[in-house]
Design a protein around this motif. Sequence first.
Motif, PDB file in Angstrom:
ATOM      1  N   LEU A 123       8.575   7.117 -16.421  1.00 51.92           N
ATOM      2  CA  LEU A 123       7.546   7.440 -15.647  1.00 51.92           C
ATOM      3  C   LEU A 123       7.529   8.086 -13.954  1.00 51.92           C
ATOM      4  O   LEU A 123       6.446   8.157 -13.901  1.00 51.92           O
ATOM      5  N   MET A 124       8.527   7.282 -13.848  1.00 48.94           N
ATOM      6  CA  MET A 124       7.934   7.289 -12.042  1.00 48.94           C
ATOM      7  C   MET A 124       8.388   8.782 -12.548  1.00 48.94           C
ATOM      8  O   MET A 124       8.048   9.468 -11.068  1.00 48.94           O
ATOM      9  N   GLY A 125       9.489   9.446 -12.837  1.00 52.49           N
ATOM     10  CA  GLY A 125       9.713  10.520 -12.126  1.00 52.49           C
ATOM     11  C   GLY A 125       8.492  12.043 -12.543  1.00 52.49           C
ATOM     12  O   GLY A 125       8.203  12.709 -12.467  1.00 52.49           O
ATOM     13  N   SER A 126       7.355  11.141 -13.089  1.00 49.33           N
ATOM     14  CA  SER A 126       5.862  12.065 -13.581  1.00 49.33           C
ATOM     15  C   SER A 126       5.163  11.787 -12.400  1.00 49.33           C
ATOM     16  O   SER A 126       3.953  12.494 -11.977  1.00 49.33           O
ATOM     17  N   ASN A 128       4.129  12.181  -8.103  1.00 49.06           N
ATOM     18  CA  ASN A 128       4.819  12.412  -7.085  1.00 49.06           C
ATOM     19  C   ASN A 128       5.712  11.872  -6.381  1.00 49.06           C
ATOM     20  O   ASN A 128       5.557  10.722  -5.982  1.00 49.06           O
ATOM     21  N   GLU A 129       5.838  12.829  -5.154  1.00 43.93           N
ATOM     22  CA  GLU A 129       6.535  12.262  -4.305  1.00 43.93           C
ATOM     23  C   GLU A 129       6.221  11.436  -3.546  1.00 43.93           C
ATOM     24  O   GLU A 129       7.091   9.958  -3.268  1.00 43.93           O
ATOM     25  N   GLU A 130       5.037  11.020  -2.753  1.00 43.80           N
ATOM     26  CA  GLU A 130       4.674   9.911  -1.910  1.00 43.80           C
ATOM     27  C   GLU A 130       3.976   9.360  -2.446  1.00 43.80           C
ATOM     28  O   GLU A 130       4.069   8.299  -2.526  1.00 43.80           O
ATOM     29  N   GLN A 131       3.595   9.104  -4.549  1.00 45.44           N
ATOM     30  CA  GLN A 131       2.959   8.132  -5.350  1.00 45.44           C
ATOM     31  C   GLN A 131       4.591   7.384  -5.763  1.00 45.44           C
ATOM     32  O   GLN A 131       3.967   6.082  -5.864  1.00 45.44           O
ATOM     33  N   ARG A 132       5.613   7.709  -6.309  1.00 53.22           N
ATOM     34  CA  ARG A 132       6.325   7.508  -6.075  1.00 53.22           C
ATOM     35  C   ARG A 132       6.730   6.822  -5.132  1.00 53.22           C
ATOM     36  O   ARG A 132       7.420   5.454  -5.866  1.00 53.22           O
ATOM     37  N   PHE A 133       7.147   6.560  -3.589  1.00 54.73           N
ATOM     38  CA  PHE A 133       7.691   6.292  -2.994  1.00 54.73           C
ATOM     39  C   PHE A 133       6.816   4.864  -2.408  1.00 54.73           C
ATOM     40  O   PHE A 133       7.475   3.867  -2.737  1.00 54.73           O
ATOM     41  N   VAL A 134       5.123   4.573  -2.616  1.00 55.87           N
ATOM     42  CA  VAL A 134       4.747   3.872  -2.387  1.00 55.87           C
ATOM     43  C   VAL A 134       4.452   2.476  -3.257  1.00 55.87           C
ATOM     44  O   VAL A 134       4.421   1.266  -3.565  1.00 55.87           O
ATOM     45  N   VAL A 135       4.996   3.153  -4.458  1.00 56.50           N
ATOM     46  CA  VAL A 135       4.965   2.653  -6.262  1.00 56.50           C
ATOM     47  C   VAL A 135       6.364   1.736  -5.688  1.00 56.50           C
ATOM     48  O   VAL A 135       6.698   0.843  -5.895  1.00 56.50           O
ATOM     49  N   GLU A 136       7.446   2.357  -5.532  1.00 60.19           N
ATOM     50  CA  GLU A 136       8.749   1.681  -5.280  1.00 60.19           C
ATOM     51  C   GLU A 136       9.212   0.742  -4.434  1.00 60.19           C
ATOM     52  O   GLU A 136       9.257  -0.242  -4.057  1.00 60.19           O
ATOM     53  N   CYS A 137       7.528   1.164  -3.312  1.00 61.53           N
ATOM     54  CA  CYS A 137       7.556   0.092  -1.844  1.00 61.53           C
ATOM     55  C   CYS A 137       7.291  -1.529  -2.781  1.00 61.53           C
ATOM     56  O   CYS A 137       7.669  -2.198  -1.721  1.00 61.53           O
ATOM     57  N   ILE A 138       5.710  -0.941  -3.297  1.00 58.92           N
ATOM     58  CA  ILE A 138       4.986  -2.269  -3.586  1.00 58.92           C
ATOM     59  C   ILE A 138       5.887  -2.843  -4.638  1.00 58.92           C
ATOM     60  O   ILE A 138       6.475  -3.964  -4.778  1.00 58.92           O
ATOM     61  N   TYR A 139       6.057  -2.436  -6.478  1.00 57.10           N
ATOM     62  CA  TYR A 139       7.096  -2.913  -6.960  1.00 57.10           C
ATOM     63  C   TYR A 139       8.582  -3.491  -6.768  1.00 57.10           C
ATOM     64  O   TYR A 139       8.357  -4.140  -7.659  1.00 57.10           O
ATOM     65  N   PHE A 140       8.684  -2.358  -6.113  1.00 49.25           N
ATOM     66  CA  PHE A 140      10.287  -2.694  -6.083  1.00 49.25           C
ATOM     67  C   PHE A 140      11.355  -3.734  -5.411  1.00 49.25           C
ATOM     68  O   PHE A 140      12.193  -4.126  -5.235  1.00 49.25           O
ATOM     69  N   LYS A 141      10.576  -3.616  -3.899  1.00 51.21           N
ATOM     70  CA  LYS A 141      10.483  -3.578  -2.224  1.00 51.21           C
ATOM     71  C   LYS A 141       9.721  -4.727  -1.886  1.00 51.21           C
ATOM     72  O   LYS A 141      10.486  -5.787  -1.446  1.00 51.21           O
ATOM     73  N   GLY A 142       8.374  -5.247  -3.044  1.00 50.88           N
ATOM     74  CA  GLY A 142       7.734  -6.306  -2.177  1.00 50.88           C
ATOM     75  C   GLY A 142       6.865  -6.213  -1.199  1.00 50.88           C
ATOM     76  O   GLY A 142       6.581  -7.038  -0.869  1.00 50.88           O
ATOM     77  N   TYR A 143       6.380  -4.768  -0.813  1.00 49.02           N
ATOM     78  CA  TYR A 143       5.938  -4.969   0.488  1.00 49.02           C
ATOM     79  C   TYR A 143       4.118  -5.212  -0.129  1.00 49.02           C
ATOM     80  O   TYR A 143       3.651  -4.780  -1.564  1.00 49.02           O
ATOM     81  N   THR A 144       3.203  -5.207   0.904  1.00 47.08           N
ATOM     82  CA  THR A 144       2.115  -5.289   0.883  1.00 47.08           C
ATOM     83  C   THR A 144       1.826  -3.563   1.137  1.00 47.08           C
ATOM     84  O   THR A 144       2.148  -2.599   1.549  1.00 47.08           O
ATOM     85  N   HIS A 145       0.211  -3.063   0.277  1.00 52.17           N
ATOM     86  CA  HIS A 145      -0.015  -2.639   1.179  1.00 52.17           C
ATOM     87  C   HIS A 145      -0.180  -1.800   2.630  1.00 52.17           C
ATOM     88  O   HIS A 145      -0.289  -0.425   3.041  1.00 52.17           O
TER      89      HIS A 145
END
Length: 177
Positions: A123-126, A128-145
């Motif tokens: 799913l993450m492969g679907s 684009n790079e910018e979207q994947r980056f922010v999703v990884e930061c928020i959901y896997f690394k715990g960053y806030t917006h």
Amino acid sequence: MQEEQLITGLRARDRQTVDYLYEKYSKALFAVISRVIKDRDIAEEVFHDAFVKIIRKIDSYDESKGRLYTWMANVCRNAAIDKTRSKEFSKSQKTNTIDNYVYGLEGSSNTLDLVDGIGVKELMGSLNEEQRFVVECIYFKGYTHSEISEEYEIPLGTVKSRIRAAINMLKKNINRI
């Protein structure tokens, strides 16, 4: 050892119970921290502090609110997130490039491999790079917006737009897995 025995032993400060807890749960709890902090040395430091906190704060654990493992995992996750929000950690991470974050997730952790078993990686492969980056930061690394915006100098509105677009894309593709 049953969970009740474990809790009783921890509250009694029994050394054998602490050893059992470490032997039984240390890998799983370290994995919780490693999902947030990719640097192994820092993750080990955070794990040590979180484990000590678990032992010292066992009296604040309320069995009626959830299982012991869930509580311990939350202690570890919160410790890891607190570490990523510290100024010390933030300064040390500024020397890393965006590529280190994006590709470091796959290279330094088994987390995504485990997650891949349920199709999340596909799913993450679907995205684009910018979207994947922010999703990884928020959901896997715990960053806030706001933290992503400040840390990577991306306008807050852009971060939110990328998340919204990513969630829509993930919803659209969820039925394919």
